[in-house]
Scaffold this motif. Structure first.
Motif, short mmCIF file in Angstrom:
data_model
loop_
_atom_site.label_atom_id
_atom_site.label_comp_id
_atom_site.label_asym_id
_atom_site.label_seq_id
_atom_site.Cartn_x
_atom_site.Cartn_y
_atom_site.Cartn_z
N ASN A 1 0.80 -1.23 0.00
CA ASN A 1 0.00 0.00 0.00
C ASN A 1 0.83 1.28 0.00
N VAL A 2 2.14 1.16 0.23
CA VAL A 2 2.97 2.37 0.28
C VAL A 2 4.13 2.34 -0.70
N ARG A 3 4.36 1.22 -1.38
CA ARG A 3 5.49 1.10 -2.30
C ARG A 3 5.02 0.67 -3.68
N SER A 4 5.73 1.17 -4.70
CA SER A 4 5.40 0.82 -6.08
C SER A 4 6.67 0.73 -6.92
N GLU B 1 3.62 -9.87 -8.39
CA GLU B 1 2.82 -11.06 -8.11
C GLU B 1 2.75 -11.30 -6.61
N THR B 2 3.91 -11.33 -5.94
CA THR B 2 3.94 -11.43 -4.49
C THR B 2 5.34 -11.04 -4.01
N THR B 3 5.50 -10.88 -2.71
CA THR B 3 6.80 -10.61 -2.11
C THR B 3 7.00 -11.53 -0.92
N LEU B 4 8.25 -11.94 -0.72
CA LEU B 4 8.59 -12.83 0.39
C LEU B 4 9.93 -12.43 0.96
N SER B 5 10.07 -12.57 2.28
CA SER B 5 11.39 -12.38 2.86
C SER B 5 12.28 -13.55 2.46
N GLU B 6 13.57 -13.37 2.57
CA GLU B 6 14.52 -14.43 2.23
C GLU B 6 14.25 -15.70 3.04
N GLN C 1 -0.28 -10.64 1.97
CA GLN C 1 -1.21 -10.28 3.04
C GLN C 1 -0.91 -8.91 3.64
N ALA C 2 0.35 -8.59 3.78
CA ALA C 2 0.72 -7.36 4.50
C ALA C 2 0.37 -6.12 3.70
N LYS C 3 -0.28 -5.15 4.34
CA LYS C 3 -0.56 -3.88 3.69
C LYS C 3 0.71 -3.05 3.57
N LYS C 4 1.64 -3.26 4.48
CA LYS C 4 2.97 -2.65 4.40
C LYS C 4 3.98 -3.71 4.78
N ILE C 5 4.85 -4.06 3.83
CA ILE C 5 5.81 -5.13 4.06
C ILE C 5 6.81 -4.70 5.12
#
Length: 257
Positions: free
Chosen positions: A16-19, A99-104, A144-148
């Motif tokens: 929601n805050v990054r693009s 598509e999605t983001t994940l931590s290492e 899921q997270a609105k802000k990673i």
């Protein structure tokens, strides 16, 4: 004439805050729009919040979008409502969307869990196929997270290819004079013309404006306008490009009427 112009650069949201976006300012689109308006044409101008645009005036309708998906739905909606005599598709459209983001840590855990549960990975081919399949599944993980959270040392960002907007324009507005754009970096005149001509043919455009980022600075903006016969015309500034496009579109439209 009833003209549609797209300009600026799309953004694809990470959260929601990054693009992710590009460096397009919309200045060339603004110049083209103002030139059409000065000639008395009606302009529907589709742009992005950060881009410059013509000053509000009679015969100008401005529509703001952010993502490639929003651009596609906006154009389809416009095509249902009205017919355009000319389409100038100058927007820098993102090739990929998130598509999605994940931590290492989470990515490694998910991948390790999938691979350790497969007892058939006894050669390079089966391992390669399993990796592709696993990455495809992991890529479909819902964000899921609105802000990673920023606590991870490494963030993995999955991107998937966006549909090509220019590919759909001729099908939906077959009567329009269609102008596409191609930006390359550090190539020869011949390469610009070759790539631009291929794009023109592939997408059934009437014209392609091919330009090289290294030839765009200060007041200079070298652009090569290519038509369907392969003829090229070179302009040296944004205002020259704008006038050239307006003249060619008007000429083509009159010849079709």
């Amino acid at each position: 004439m009833n003209i549609l112009i797209t300009a600026g650069g799309t953004s694809e949201r990470i959260d929601n805050v990054r693009s992710i976006t590009n460096h397009s300012t919309g200045r060339l689109g603004k110049a083209i729009g103002e030139c059409f308006l000065a000639q008395g044409h009606h302009v529907t101008y589709v742009t992005t919040p950060q881009a410059v645009r013509p000053v509000n005036q009679a015969n100008l309708s401005i529509i703001e979008i952010e993502t490639t998906k929003e651009l596609a739905s906006t154009l389809l909606n416009q095509f249902e409502q009205q017919s355009f005599d000319g389409i100038i598709h100058g927007m820098a459209v993102s090739d990929f969307t998130t598509e999605t983001t994940l931590s290492e840590d989470i990515f490694i855990e998910k991948l390790a869990a999938k691979l350790t549960n497969d007892n058939t990975l006894n050669d390079l081919t089966s391992l390669t196929e399993a990796l592709y399949h696993s990455l495809d599944e992991i890529g479909q993980t819902v964000q899921q997270a609105k802000k990673i959270p920023s606590g991870t040392d490494r963030l993995l960002l999955f991107l998937k290819k966006n549909p090509k907007i220019i590919a759909m324009l001729r099908d939906h507005q077959p009567q329009a004079v269609l102008v596409g754009f191609k930006l390359l970096v550090g190539v020869s005149f011949e390469e610009l013309v070759h790539v631009g001509s291929a794009l023109l043919t592939k997408n059934n455009c009437d014209f392609i404006l091919a330009n090289d980022l290294e030839q765009i600075h200060d007041k200079q903006h070298v652009g090569i306008l290519i038509d369907a016969t392969g003829q090229t015309t070179t302009a040296q500034t944004k205002s020259e490009i704008a006038q050239l496009i307006v003249n060619k579109v008007e000429e083509k439209w009159r010849s079709q009427s």
